[in-house]
Motif scaffolding. Structure first.
Motif, PDB file in Angstrom:
ATOM      1  N   CYS A  93       4.004   1.895   7.045  1.00 20.73           N
ATOM      2  CA  CYS A  93       3.086   2.976   6.853  1.00 20.73           C
ATOM      3  C   CYS A  93       2.976   4.382   7.575  1.00 20.73           C
ATOM      4  CB  CYS A  93       1.470   2.458   6.920  1.00 20.73           C
ATOM      5  SG  CYS A  93       1.156   2.329   8.404  1.00 20.73           S
ATOM      6  N   GLY A  94       3.604   4.242   8.555  1.00 21.51           N
ATOM      7  CA  GLY A  94       3.875   5.569   9.414  1.00 21.51           C
ATOM      8  C   GLY A  94       2.736   5.965  10.078  1.00 21.51           C
ATOM      9  N   ARG A  95       1.679   5.394   9.947  1.00 24.58           N
ATOM     10  CA  ARG A  95       0.352   5.594  10.578  1.00 24.58           C
ATOM     11  C   ARG A  95      -0.197   4.761  11.341  1.00 24.58           C
ATOM     12  NH1 ARG A  95       0.729   6.838   5.067  1.00 24.58           N
ATOM     13  NH2 ARG A  95      -0.814   5.045   4.877  1.00 24.58           N
ATOM     14  N   CYS A  96      -0.155   3.601  11.372  1.00 27.35           N
ATOM     15  CA  CYS A  96      -0.625   2.703  12.057  1.00 27.35           C
ATOM     16  C   CYS A  96      -0.356   2.296  13.558  1.00 27.35           C
ATOM     17  CB  CYS A  96      -0.394   0.989  11.486  1.00 27.35           C
ATOM     18  SG  CYS A  96       1.060   0.528  12.001  1.00 27.35           S
ATOM     19  N   CYS A  99       3.238   1.722  13.947  1.00 24.18           N
ATOM     20  CA  CYS A  99       4.287   2.844  13.915  1.00 24.18           C
ATOM     21  C   CYS A  99       4.391   3.864  14.590  1.00 24.18           C
ATOM     22  CB  CYS A  99       3.964   3.261  12.154  1.00 24.18           C
ATOM     23  SG  CYS A  99       4.425   2.092  11.037  1.00 24.18           S
ATOM     24  N   CYS A 108       4.913  -3.010  11.526  1.00 26.07           N
ATOM     25  CA  CYS A 108       3.931  -1.997  10.766  1.00 26.07           C
ATOM     26  C   CYS A 108       2.851  -3.273  10.791  1.00 26.07           C
ATOM     27  CB  CYS A 108       4.246  -1.434   9.719  1.00 26.07           C
ATOM     28  SG  CYS A 108       3.232  -0.584   8.715  1.00 26.07           S
ATOM     29  N   LEU A 109       1.630  -2.565  10.995  1.00 25.96           N
ATOM     30  CA  LEU A 109       0.463  -3.466  10.867  1.00 25.96           C
ATOM     31  C   LEU A 109      -0.322  -3.291   9.331  1.00 25.96           C
ATOM     32  CD1 LEU A 109      -1.436  -2.202  14.238  1.00 25.96           C
ATOM     33  CD2 LEU A 109      -0.520  -4.629  13.745  1.00 25.96           C
ATOM     34  N   ASN A 110       0.117  -2.331   8.733  1.00 27.11           N
ATOM     35  CA  ASN A 110      -0.222  -2.106   7.225  1.00 27.11           C
ATOM     36  C   ASN A 110       0.802  -1.728   6.512  1.00 27.11           C
ATOM     37  OD1 ASN A 110      -3.223  -2.143   8.198  1.00 27.11           O
ATOM     38  ND2 ASN A 110      -2.532  -0.169   8.892  1.00 27.11           N
TER      39      ASN A 110
HETATM   40 ZN   LIG Z   1       2.301   1.197  10.088  1.00 28.01          ZN
END
Ligand SMILES: [Zn+2]
Ligand SMILES: [Zn+2]
Length: 347
Positions: A93-96, A99, A108-110
């Motif tokens: 996702c690049g945001r969790c 990440c 990645c968590l999402n």
């Molecule tokens: Zn992520």
């Protein structure tokens, strides 16, 4: 602007059409891949029938694909235009939290799933992260290898990773479609014994016996759990792989487990599931494990197993259709027409 053919599913009207859309442009870290082949999966039916939603207003389905790199968003060591590739159907996702800390994609968590969170490969071209690519041997049959990216890798990850199946353990496999049929082959390759395959359709049970199951049972029979106990010397199953995961199959698979057995929920369904009385469940020591997907490392291992002849995909593709007949493929899968293992689109 260059255009391409793609199947577009409108999540508002729940209709799909093959239409002309712009060829997507890869950013740094991404590759544009000319799609060679892409399977039709039950989770595509889940999107089309509405029980696995996409957050997008419109999306290109298809998440089981091979192709050739057509362009890279930025020069990337080890990768070139023309390389034959298999694509993992997910991206970070690049945001969790993980990440942001720079962990690899598989942490990645999402994770975002191709064909649900971003466009998939029922199209002439698709953009995927370079981190999702697995290089294929030059001589690889890209139609056969496409089914690795879900129909083979998801049961492989469920059996090796989530269930941690050991040789000589007994295994029951519920649902003998694309994933379940390959689950039988993988369990056989890993030395499971006995392998009990369960499906209401007689042809798929016969096929499971041909690819390595020791027994094949219609799970609608009233004495199904008793028969499984008989076939496992009165013990029950060490591992149950529920590829259906409906409210009818989960309690049955749970009841068929040996003490301390592991039940892996590999299927994706909207059903509520029951584990029965808590005191009975607690005493059983059963472990119920959710499972989704696979890692890129699973794909790399499967490419090696196929390339070296350990895993036979020669019966995995039941039908090959051009993109403009994707509706026929979806219908054949939904209606079990020809009891397909996998129907593959060649855009
Ligand atoms: Zn992520
Ligand atoms: Zn799938």
């Amino acid at each position: 602007m260059e255009t391409m053919k793609a199947a577009r599913f409108d999540t508002e009207t729940t209709t799909m059409e093959v239409t002309d859309v712009p060829v997507p442009v890869p950013r740094p870290g991404e590759a544009l891949v000319k799609v060679a082949a892409c399977g039709i999966c039950h989770s595509d039916l889940g999107l089309i029938e509405g029980y696995i939603p996409s957050p997008l207003p419109a999306v290109t389905p298809g998440h089981e694909a091979t192709g050739h790199i057509a362009a890279l968003g930025a020069p990337t060591p080890g990768w070139d235009e023309g390389d034959p590739v298999l694509m993992a159907a997910g991206r970070a996702c690049g945001r969790c939290a993980d990440c942001v800390r720079g962990h690899p994609m598989d942490d990645c968590l999402n994770p975002e799933i191709m064909a649900f969170h971003y466009d998939g490969a029922w199209a002439e071209y698709v953009v995927v992260p370079v981190a999702a690519l697995v290089k294929l041997p030059r001589e690889a049959d890209l139609v056969n290898y496409a089914v690795l990216a879900d129909a083979v890798s998801t049961p492989y990850a469920a059996i090796t990773g989530t269930a941690r199946l050991a040789a000589a353990e007994s295994v029951g496999i519920w649902g003998l479609g694309g994933l379940g049929t390959h689950a039988v082959q993988i369990a056989r390759m890993l030395g499971a014994a006995p392998i009990i395959a369960l499906d209401p359709i007689e042809e798929t049970r016969a096929r499971a016996l041909e690819v390595g199951a020791d027994h094949a049972i219609d799970p609608r029979g009233e004495d199904t759990v008793r028969r499984i106990r008989e076939l496992t010397d009165g013990r029950g199953l060490d591992v149950a792989i529920d590829g259906v995961a409906r409210s009818a199959t989960v309690p049955q698979a749970n009841a068929a487990l040996a003490r301390h057995g592991r039940l892996v929920l590999m299927g994706v369904s909207p059903d509520p599931v029951e584990l029965g009385r808590e005191d009975v469940f607690a005493l059983s020591g059963h472990r119920v494990l959710g499972h989704l997907g696979y890692t890129r490392r699973d794909l790399e291992r499967l490419v090696r197993l196929v390339h070296h002849g350990r895993l036979d995909l020669s019966r995995s593709v039941s039908e090959v259709l051009p993109l403009d007949r994707v509706h026929d493929g979806v219908r054949h899968l939904a209606e079990h027409e020809g009891t397909p293992v996998r129907i593959v689109i060649r855009p």
